[in-house]
Design an enzyme around this catalytic site. Sequence first.
Site, PDB file in Angstrom:
ATOM      1  N   ASP A   1       0.861  -1.182   0.000  1.00  0.00           N
ATOM      2  CA  ASP A   1       0.000   0.000   0.000  1.00  0.00           C
ATOM      3  C   ASP A   1       0.897   1.231   0.000  1.00  0.00           C
ATOM      4  O   ASP A   1       1.820   1.334   0.818  1.00  0.00           O
ATOM      5  CB  ASP A   1      -0.904   0.021   1.230  1.00  0.00           C
ATOM      6  CG  ASP A   1      -1.974  -1.054   1.199  1.00  0.00           C
ATOM      7  OD1 ASP A   1      -2.040  -1.806   0.208  1.00  0.00           O
ATOM      8  OD2 ASP A   1      -2.739  -1.150   2.172  1.00  0.00           O
TER       9      ASP A   1
ATOM     10  N   ASP B   1     -15.551  -3.892  -1.050  1.00  0.00           N
ATOM     11  CA  ASP B   1     -15.071  -3.561   0.288  1.00  0.00           C
ATOM     12  C   ASP B   1     -16.274  -3.405   1.210  1.00  0.00           C
ATOM     13  O   ASP B   1     -17.122  -2.532   0.980  1.00  0.00           O
ATOM     14  CB  ASP B   1     -14.264  -2.258   0.262  1.00  0.00           C
ATOM     15  CG  ASP B   1     -13.112  -2.320  -0.737  1.00  0.00           C
ATOM     16  OD1 ASP B   1     -12.524  -3.403  -0.898  1.00  0.00           O
ATOM     17  OD2 ASP B   1     -12.812  -1.281  -1.357  1.00  0.00           O
TER      18      ASP B   1
END
Length: 240
Positions: free
Chosen positions: A8, A129
Site C-alpha cells: 500500500d 469492500d
Amino acid sequence: MIILPAIDLKDCKVVRLYKGDFATVHQVAEDPIATAGAFYDAGARYIHMVDLDGAKDGVRRNGAIVKTVAEQSGLRVELGGGIRSMADLEEVFRLGVYRAVIGSAAVSDPDFVRAAVERYGERIAVGVDTLNGKVKTAGWVEDSGLDYLEFAKSMESMGVRTIIFTDIDTDGALSGPSFARLAELQKVYSGQIVASGGVSVLEDIEKLHAMGLYGAIIGKAYYAGTIDLAAAVREGGTQC
C-alpha cells in the site's frame, strides 16, 4: 491459489492502515522496490498494490513506483486506488499494470465498469469492500448502503470475472479472514474471488485454499512476521 503480497502506497511510502482508518497510517518498509523484489524471491509472481492517495483523494501520486515495480520486479501488478474513468485505466495500463481494480467507481458509475470490461476484459477487477455486509466507498469512508452479495451479482452480470473481497472489520487486524462472508459470496458469484483482509497465519491460507478461492492477499501479516510468504506460496501451488 494465487498469493498476492501487498504494498500500500501513500506519499510514495510503503504503509499499512488498521481497518482502513487513515488516522492509523504507518510506514512498514523502507523501499517499495526492494520489498517487491523480496516477494519475487519468496516465489510470488503477483503483487497487489494500492495507491491510497488515489483511493482517498482521487489523485494517484505513486505512479513512478508502480511503473518501476511492473518493469523490474518480475511480478504481475494488480493495482487499485482512484481508478474512476477510462482515462485512468489507460494511464495505469501504460505503467505496465496487469490488472486494474475499480473500487468506488463501480458503485457510482456502473456504466464505466461495463465499458471497461468490454474494452479490457479480464484485466478488470472490482473491489468489494464491506463493513457489516454493506459496500463502502471513497477509501472506505462512505457507506453506499448496498448489500455486498447483491453488488457482486450485479458486477458479474456486467462481465466482471474477478472480485477483490475485503471485509474491513478484519483488515490489518491479524484476526483471520471473514470465511463466512467469503462462503456466502461463493454461492452467488461464479468468477474469481480474491480474499483480502485478516490473513495472519499459514492456516488461514490453507483454509482459503481448501475453499477453492482464486487468490489471497497477504498484507500486514508479512510485515509483522506472522506468516512466511514462501510457505504461503508453496501452499497456494503454481503461481500462474
